[in-house]
Design a protein around this motif. Structure first.
Motif, PDB file in Angstrom:
ATOM      1  N   GLY A 139       0.783  -1.226   0.000  1.00 60.38           N
ATOM      2  CA  GLY A 139       0.000   0.000   0.000  1.00 60.38           C
ATOM      3  C   GLY A 139       0.814   1.274   0.000  1.00 60.38           C
ATOM      4  N   PHE A 140       2.149   1.162  -0.017  1.00 57.62           N
ATOM      5  CA  PHE A 140       2.997   2.358  -0.025  1.00 57.62           C
ATOM      6  C   PHE A 140       2.721   3.230  -1.251  1.00 57.62           C
ATOM      7  N   THR A 141       2.799   4.517  -1.073  1.00 61.09           N
ATOM      8  CA  THR A 141       2.816   5.420  -2.214  1.00 61.09           C
ATOM      9  C   THR A 141       4.204   5.373  -2.863  1.00 61.09           C
ATOM     10  N   SER A 142       4.299   5.810  -4.098  1.00 55.78           N
ATOM     11  CA  SER A 142       5.603   5.840  -4.770  1.00 55.78           C
ATOM     12  C   SER A 142       6.566   6.781  -4.034  1.00 55.78           C
ATOM     13  N   THR A 143       6.027   7.829  -3.442  1.00 58.42           N
ATOM     14  CA  THR A 143       6.875   8.762  -2.698  1.00 58.42           C
ATOM     15  C   THR A 143       7.483   8.088  -1.483  1.00 58.42           C
ATOM     16  N   ALA A 144       6.701   7.273  -0.795  1.00 57.45           N
ATOM     17  CA  ALA A 144       7.212   6.562   0.385  1.00 57.45           C
ATOM     18  C   ALA A 144       8.356   5.631   0.001  1.00 57.45           C
ATOM     19  N   VAL A 145       8.192   4.905  -1.108  1.00 55.90           N
ATOM     20  CA  VAL A 145       9.247   3.987  -1.565  1.00 55.90           C
ATOM     21  C   VAL A 145      10.491   4.773  -1.954  1.00 55.90           C
ATOM     22  N   GLU A 146      10.297   5.902  -2.608  1.00 54.34           N
ATOM     23  CA  GLU A 146      11.439   6.735  -3.008  1.00 54.34           C
ATOM     24  C   GLU A 146      12.211   7.227  -1.781  1.00 54.34           C
ATOM     25  N   ARG A 147      11.509   7.615  -0.740  1.00 55.85           N
ATOM     26  CA  ARG A 147      12.184   8.124   0.461  1.00 55.85           C
ATOM     27  C   ARG A 147      12.940   7.010   1.172  1.00 55.85           C
ATOM     28  N   LEU A 148      12.373   5.824   1.204  1.00 54.52           N
ATOM     29  CA  LEU A 148      13.071   4.685   1.790  1.00 54.52           C
ATOM     30  C   LEU A 148      14.322   4.348   0.980  1.00 54.52           C
ATOM     31  N   SER A 149      14.202   4.378  -0.334  1.00 56.87           N
ATOM     32  CA  SER A 149      15.354   4.100  -1.195  1.00 56.87           C
ATOM     33  C   SER A 149      16.450   5.128  -0.999  1.00 56.87           C
ATOM     34  N   GLU A 150      16.062   6.388  -0.899  1.00 55.37           N
ATOM     35  CA  GLU A 150      17.056   7.447  -0.676  1.00 55.37           C
ATOM     36  C   GLU A 150      17.800   7.220   0.636  1.00 55.37           C
ATOM     37  N   ALA A 151      17.059   6.833   1.676  1.00 56.95           N
ATOM     38  CA  ALA A 151      17.694   6.586   2.968  1.00 56.95           C
ATOM     39  C   ALA A 151      18.693   5.440   2.868  1.00 56.95           C
ATOM     40  N   GLY A 152      18.331   4.380   2.145  1.00 54.52           N
ATOM     41  CA  GLY A 152      19.237   3.250   1.990  1.00 54.52           C
ATOM     42  C   GLY A 152      20.466   3.590   1.171  1.00 54.52           C
ATOM     43  N   LEU A 153      20.290   4.330   0.099  1.00 52.79           N
ATOM     44  CA  LEU A 153      21.409   4.684  -0.772  1.00 52.79           C
ATOM     45  C   LEU A 153      22.372   5.649  -0.091  1.00 52.79           C
ATOM     46  N   GLU A 154      21.862   6.483   0.799  1.00 49.20           N
ATOM     47  CA  GLU A 154      22.715   7.450   1.491  1.00 49.20           C
ATOM     48  C   GLU A 154      23.464   6.824   2.660  1.00 49.20           C
ATOM     49  N   ASP A 155      23.079   5.629   3.064  1.00 46.56           N
ATOM     50  CA  ASP A 155      23.705   4.960   4.203  1.00 46.56           C
ATOM     51  C   ASP A 155      24.857   4.090   3.723  1.00 46.56           C
ATOM     52  N   ASP A 156      26.025   4.241   4.339  1.00 46.41           N
ATOM     53  CA  ASP A 156      27.195   3.513   3.865  1.00 46.41           C
ATOM     54  C   ASP A 156      27.163   2.031   4.221  1.00 46.41           C
ATOM     55  N   VAL A 157      26.239   1.632   5.097  1.00 50.60           N
ATOM     56  CA  VAL A 157      26.105   0.218   5.435  1.00 50.60           C
ATOM     57  C   VAL A 157      25.010  -0.438   4.595  1.00 50.60           C
TER      58      VAL A 157
END
Length: 335
Positions: A128-146
């Protein structure tokens, strides 16, 4: 007083345990710690009803912030928000016990649920996530060095989702739970702390079977007295139908992460949706992992709850006031 610092670091697309280093406890704080989709919002609503003793629906995201959540607000803003709160604070976490600082003046409520039920509920959650929610989660993962990668694709088929959930983890150490932490390691961590006097265990199935009784356990644990005439209304307001009716007010802005708002987040509140849907080999793997990764009494409690039919449950849930475990060197893990 800090009894035990966090001994491990957990980072995922949604959560970052390092954010808790900013937290400064108050003597009556409450931390509600659960594996995702195990009754978190339900317990937040129960504690809210007990603290305020009114059935008025209030935004739980405002009242009870998720401190380890990394993709919505900077931790400085969240800390400023809770420092300004004048009511008894109750905070949310999706971290294992060893990822949290443990204070003697803070009350910790852990809500458990059968992992198969939690996984299937989480499938509806991410679907049920919006595309914006998925994008924000992806950004958080890509910005994290782990973490270092985008959010996993949302799988439409619940059987496919459960297969990935039970076979894939965030890294080699966490062998299941994607996109969350290892379910079995999470529950084992909390089980090891169940004997501590400021920890309360509540099971999702027990709340479904006897909501009033479990609410009284929570009230007693928090040392909150409720006038007898108020109980029926508070219990009714904590029921799933009432929460779904009041969902927009209870979720507040958190509902904007879902295409159908609170109707997606507060979906069915039922157990057993995996029956006849999950593949037999995946269910067999779940059972095998439960038997090998969890203490037998923990696996039993997660499957049946405190009110389950097996008499061993009564013995396994009697806390033995053991000494606190020794401190270990802090470890870093993608979790």
């Amino acid at each position: 007083m800090l009894l035990e610092p966090a001994t491990r670091e957990y980072r995922s697309w949604a959560a970052d345990s390092r954010r808790w280093s900013h937290y400064r406890p108050r003597s009556d704080d409450v931390v509600i710690a659960t594996y995702p989709k195990s009754g978190t919002t339900w317990m937040q609503r129960i504690v809210s009803l007990l603290v305020f003793q009114t059935t008025e629906p209030r935004s739980l995201a405002e009242l009870s912030p998720w401190l380890d959540q990394r993709f919505v607000a900077p931790i400085e803003n969240v800390i400023a928000h809770i420092e300004a709160q004048e009511h008894r604070r109750f905070l949310k976490s999706h971290l294992p016990l060893d990822g949290l600082p443990f204070y003697d003046e803070v009350k910790y409520i852990h809500v458990g649920r059968d992992g198969r039920d939690a996984a299937f509920s989480f499938h509806n959650h991410v679907a049920g996530f919006t595309s914006t929610a998925v994008e924000r989660l992806s950004e958080a993962g890509l910005e994290d060095d782990v973490v270092g990668r985008p959010y996993p694709p949302v799988l439409a088929d619940p059987a496919d989702f459960f297969h990935r959930w039970i076979t894939e983890g965030l890294n080699a150490e966490h062998g299941e739970g994607l996109p969350n932490f290892s379910y079995f390691q999470f529950e084992k961590s909390w089980w090891q702390g169940r004997a501590r006097p400021n920890v309360l265990f509540v099971h999702y199935s027990d709340m479904k079977q006897d909501l009033a009784g479990e609410m009284r356990r929570v009230a007693d644990f928090l040392q909150i007295e409720i006038a007898p005439e108020k109980w029926p209304g508070l219990v009714e307001a904590a029921g799933f139908d009432a929460m779904r009716r009041d969902g927009d007010q209870l979720l507040g802005m958190a509902g904007s992460h879902f295409r159908e708002g609170s109707r997606t987040f507060l979906y069915k509140g039922t157990n057993g949706r995996w029956r006849g849907v999950a593949r037999e080999e995946d269910l067999a793997l779940y059972e095998a992992k439960a038997q090998t990764m969890l203490p037998p009494d923990c696996a039993l409690w997660l499957a049946e709850g405190r009110r389950g039919g097996d008499p061993r449950l009564k013995e396994s849930m009697v806390p033995e006031r053991a000494a606190l475990p020794g401190k270990e060197d802090t470890e870093k893990t993608t979790a």
